[in-house]
Design a protein around this motif. Structure first.
Motif, PDB file in Angstrom:
ATOM      1  N   GLY A  15       0.706  -1.193   0.127  1.00  0.00           N
ATOM      2  CA  GLY A  15      -0.014   0.171   0.080  1.00  0.00           C
ATOM      3  C   GLY A  15       0.867   1.191   0.062  1.00  0.00           C
ATOM      4  N   LYS A  16       2.305   1.128  -0.305  1.00  0.00           N
ATOM      5  CA  LYS A  16       3.085   2.331  -0.049  1.00  0.00           C
ATOM      6  C   LYS A  16       3.924   2.262  -1.257  1.00  0.00           C
ATOM      7  CE  LYS A  16       3.499   2.669   4.952  1.00  0.00           C
ATOM      8  NZ  LYS A  16       4.429   2.708   6.195  1.00  0.00           N
ATOM      9  N   GLU A  17       4.187   3.610  -1.793  1.00  0.00           N
ATOM     10  CA  GLU A  17       5.245   3.781  -2.748  1.00  0.00           C
ATOM     11  C   GLU A  17       6.647   3.217  -2.595  1.00  0.00           C
ATOM     12  OE1 GLU A  17       3.286   7.859  -4.594  1.00  0.00           O
ATOM     13  OE2 GLU A  17       5.347   7.853  -3.736  1.00  0.00           O
ATOM     14  N   ARG A  18       7.324   2.967  -3.613  1.00  0.00           N
ATOM     15  CA  ARG A  18       8.716   2.416  -3.354  1.00  0.00           C
ATOM     16  C   ARG A  18       9.751   3.512  -3.044  1.00  0.00           C
ATOM     17  NH1 ARG A  18      10.851  -1.270  -8.107  1.00  0.00           N
ATOM     18  NH2 ARG A  18      10.627   0.829  -9.397  1.00  0.00           N
ATOM     19  N   GLU A  19      10.278   3.004  -1.852  1.00  0.00           N
ATOM     20  CA  GLU A  19      11.302   4.026  -1.080  1.00  0.00           C
ATOM     21  C   GLU A  19      12.730   3.725  -1.193  1.00  0.00           C
ATOM     22  OE1 GLU A  19      10.067   4.603   2.953  1.00  0.00           O
ATOM     23  OE2 GLU A  19      10.852   2.594   3.361  1.00  0.00           O
ATOM     24  N   PHE A  20      13.572   4.791  -1.297  1.00  0.00           N
ATOM     25  CA  PHE A  20      14.964   4.521  -1.402  1.00  0.00           C
ATOM     26  C   PHE A  20      15.407   4.210   0.022  1.00  0.00           C
ATOM     27  CE2 PHE A  20      19.633   5.243  -1.708  1.00  0.00           C
ATOM     28  CZ  PHE A  20      20.032   5.967  -0.648  1.00  0.00           C
ATOM     29  N   VAL A  21      16.440   3.340   0.152  1.00  0.00           N
ATOM     30  CA  VAL A  21      16.966   2.528   1.286  1.00  0.00           C
ATOM     31  C   VAL A  21      18.519   2.881   1.369  1.00  0.00           C
ATOM     32  CG1 VAL A  21      17.558   0.413   2.494  1.00  0.00           C
ATOM     33  CG2 VAL A  21      15.248   0.739   1.316  1.00  0.00           C
ATOM     34  N   VAL A  22      19.219   2.614   0.334  1.00  0.00           N
ATOM     35  CA  VAL A  22      20.574   2.856   0.566  1.00  0.00           C
ATOM     36  C   VAL A  22      21.270   2.795  -0.754  1.00  0.00           C
ATOM     37  CG1 VAL A  22      21.093   0.429   0.910  1.00  0.00           C
ATOM     38  CG2 VAL A  22      22.643   2.222   1.670  1.00  0.00           C
ATOM     39  N   ALA A  23      22.238   3.388  -1.096  1.00  0.00           N
ATOM     40  CA  ALA A  23      23.234   3.561  -2.438  1.00  0.00           C
ATOM     41  C   ALA A  23      24.611   3.228  -2.074  1.00  0.00           C
ATOM     42  CB  ALA A  23      22.757   4.690  -3.239  1.00  0.00           C
ATOM     43  N   ILE A  24      25.449   2.755  -3.001  1.00  0.00           N
ATOM     44  CA  ILE A  24      26.679   2.687  -3.062  1.00  0.00           C
ATOM     45  C   ILE A  24      27.293   3.163  -4.301  1.00  0.00           C
ATOM     46  CG2 ILE A  24      26.637   0.337  -3.577  1.00  0.00           C
ATOM     47  CD1 ILE A  24      29.088  -0.176  -1.493  1.00  0.00           C
ATOM     48  N   SER A  25      28.622   3.692  -4.478  1.00  0.00           N
ATOM     49  CA  SER A  25      29.053   4.240  -5.557  1.00  0.00           C
ATOM     50  C   SER A  25      30.050   2.841  -6.191  1.00  0.00           C
ATOM     51  CB  SER A  25      30.401   5.146  -5.320  1.00  0.00           C
ATOM     52  OG  SER A  25      31.160   4.684  -4.459  1.00  0.00           O
ATOM     53  N   TRP A  26      30.098   3.103  -7.439  1.00  0.00           N
ATOM     54  CA  TRP A  26      30.992   1.779  -8.015  1.00  0.00           C
ATOM     55  C   TRP A  26      32.307   1.344  -7.330  1.00  0.00           C
ATOM     56  CZ3 TRP A  26      32.057   4.986 -13.154  1.00  0.00           C
ATOM     57  CH2 TRP A  26      33.521   5.105 -13.285  1.00  0.00           C
ATOM     58  N   SER A  27      32.906   2.329  -6.831  1.00  0.00           N
ATOM     59  CA  SER A  27      33.972   2.128  -6.125  1.00  0.00           C
ATOM     60  C   SER A  27      33.859   1.560  -4.830  1.00  0.00           C
ATOM     61  CB  SER A  27      34.818   3.295  -5.693  1.00  0.00           C
ATOM     62  OG  SER A  27      34.340   4.097  -4.928  1.00  0.00           O
ATOM     63  N   GLY A  28      32.531   1.738  -4.116  1.00  0.00           N
ATOM     64  CA  GLY A  28      32.218   1.127  -2.899  1.00  0.00           C
ATOM     65  C   GLY A  28      32.919   2.026  -1.786  1.00  0.00           C
ATOM     66  N   GLY A  29      33.367   3.123  -2.080  1.00  0.00           N
ATOM     67  CA  GLY A  29      33.898   4.023  -1.248  1.00  0.00           C
ATOM     68  C   GLY A  29      32.629   5.228  -0.661  1.00  0.00           C
ATOM     69  N   ASN A  30      31.853   5.380  -1.480  1.00  0.00           N
ATOM     70  CA  ASN A  30      30.760   6.204  -1.068  1.00  0.00           C
ATOM     71  C   ASN A  30      29.436   5.561  -0.978  1.00  0.00           C
ATOM     72  OD1 ASN A  30      32.657   8.146  -1.155  1.00  0.00           O
ATOM     73  ND2 ASN A  30      31.861   9.389  -2.593  1.00  0.00           N
ATOM     74  N   THR A  31      28.482   5.776   0.494  1.00  0.00           N
ATOM     75  CA  THR A  31      27.460   5.268   0.395  1.00  0.00           C
ATOM     76  C   THR A  31      26.426   6.331   1.006  1.00  0.00           C
ATOM     77  OG1 THR A  31      28.010   4.712   2.629  1.00  0.00           O
ATOM     78  CG2 THR A  31      28.430   2.904   1.124  1.00  0.00           C
ATOM     79  N   ASN A  32      25.200   6.190   0.704  1.00  0.00           N
ATOM     80  CA  ASN A  32      24.149   6.955   1.428  1.00  0.00           C
ATOM     81  C   ASN A  32      23.128   6.222   1.969  1.00  0.00           C
ATOM     82  OD1 ASN A  32      21.450   8.741   1.174  1.00  0.00           O
ATOM     83  ND2 ASN A  32      23.098  10.298   0.753  1.00  0.00           N
ATOM     84  N   TYR A  33      22.481   6.471   3.093  1.00  0.00           N
ATOM     85  CA  TYR A  33      21.568   5.497   3.538  1.00  0.00           C
ATOM     86  C   TYR A  33      20.139   6.401   4.161  1.00  0.00           C
ATOM     87  CZ  TYR A  33      25.162   1.916   4.560  1.00  0.00           C
ATOM     88  OH  TYR A  33      25.886   0.944   4.555  1.00  0.00           O
ATOM     89  N   ALA A  34      19.061   5.915   3.923  1.00  0.00           N
ATOM     90  CA  ALA A  34      17.946   6.625   4.535  1.00  0.00           C
ATOM     91  C   ALA A  34      17.834   6.803   5.931  1.00  0.00           C
ATOM     92  CB  ALA A  34      16.782   5.836   3.901  1.00  0.00           C
ATOM     93  N   ASP A  35      17.403   7.763   6.603  1.00  0.00           N
ATOM     94  CA  ASP A  35      17.558   7.713   7.942  1.00  0.00           C
ATOM     95  C   ASP A  35      16.789   6.753   8.650  1.00  0.00           C
ATOM     96  OD1 ASP A  35      16.940  11.229   8.031  1.00  0.00           O
ATOM     97  OD2 ASP A  35      18.685  10.177   7.809  1.00  0.00           O
TER      98      ASP A  35
END
Length: 127
Positions: free
Chosen positions: A42-62
């Motif tokens: 019943g909800k929209e798809r939401e972002f969880v986490v992403a990673i750069s191709w090097s693996g060195g950069n990541t971003n997480y949902a709160d």
């Protein structure tokens, strides 16, 4: 053609852990930024986490910071999502996504930025 196949979903009790995997076909996996998204009923798809191709950069949902960890093994063409301290609100279908980026440090957090998607794997957390 790039194909993504998720695995590792299942049923777990609150407080438990699961590790999702996303195997990617294609010779240039190491040039793809990867992301995990989820969609609860019943909800929209939401972002969880992403990673750069090097693996060195990541971003997480709160909502998952401190509990989930993304990693990648470019030699195995696989990205992982380690999920600890799971909560009932983490219940969703989890999707991995891929797209090429211009450099090794970039990643995307928006659904529309990804061209390639897996079929999803169900994660159910019981209370």
């Amino acid at each position: 053609q790039v194909q993504l196949v998720e695995s590792g979903g299942g049923l777990v009790q609150a407080g438990g852990s699961l590790r999702l995997s996303c195997a990617v076909s294609g010779r240039t996996f190491s040039r793809y930024a990867m992301g995990w998204f989820r969609q609860a009923p019943g909800k929209e798809r939401e972002f969880v986490v992403a990673i750069s191709w090097s693996g060195g950069n990541t971003n997480y949902a709160d909502s998952v910071k401190g509990r989930f960890t993304i990693s990648r093994d470019n030699a195995k063409n696989t990205v992982y999502l380690q999920m600890n301290s799971l909560k009932p609100e983490d219940t969703a279908v989890y999707f991995c996504a891929a797209d090429r980026t211009r450099d090794s440090s970039s990643y995307y957090t928006t659904e529309s930025d990804y061209d390639y998607w897996g079929q999803g794997t169900q994660v159910t957390v019981s209370s």
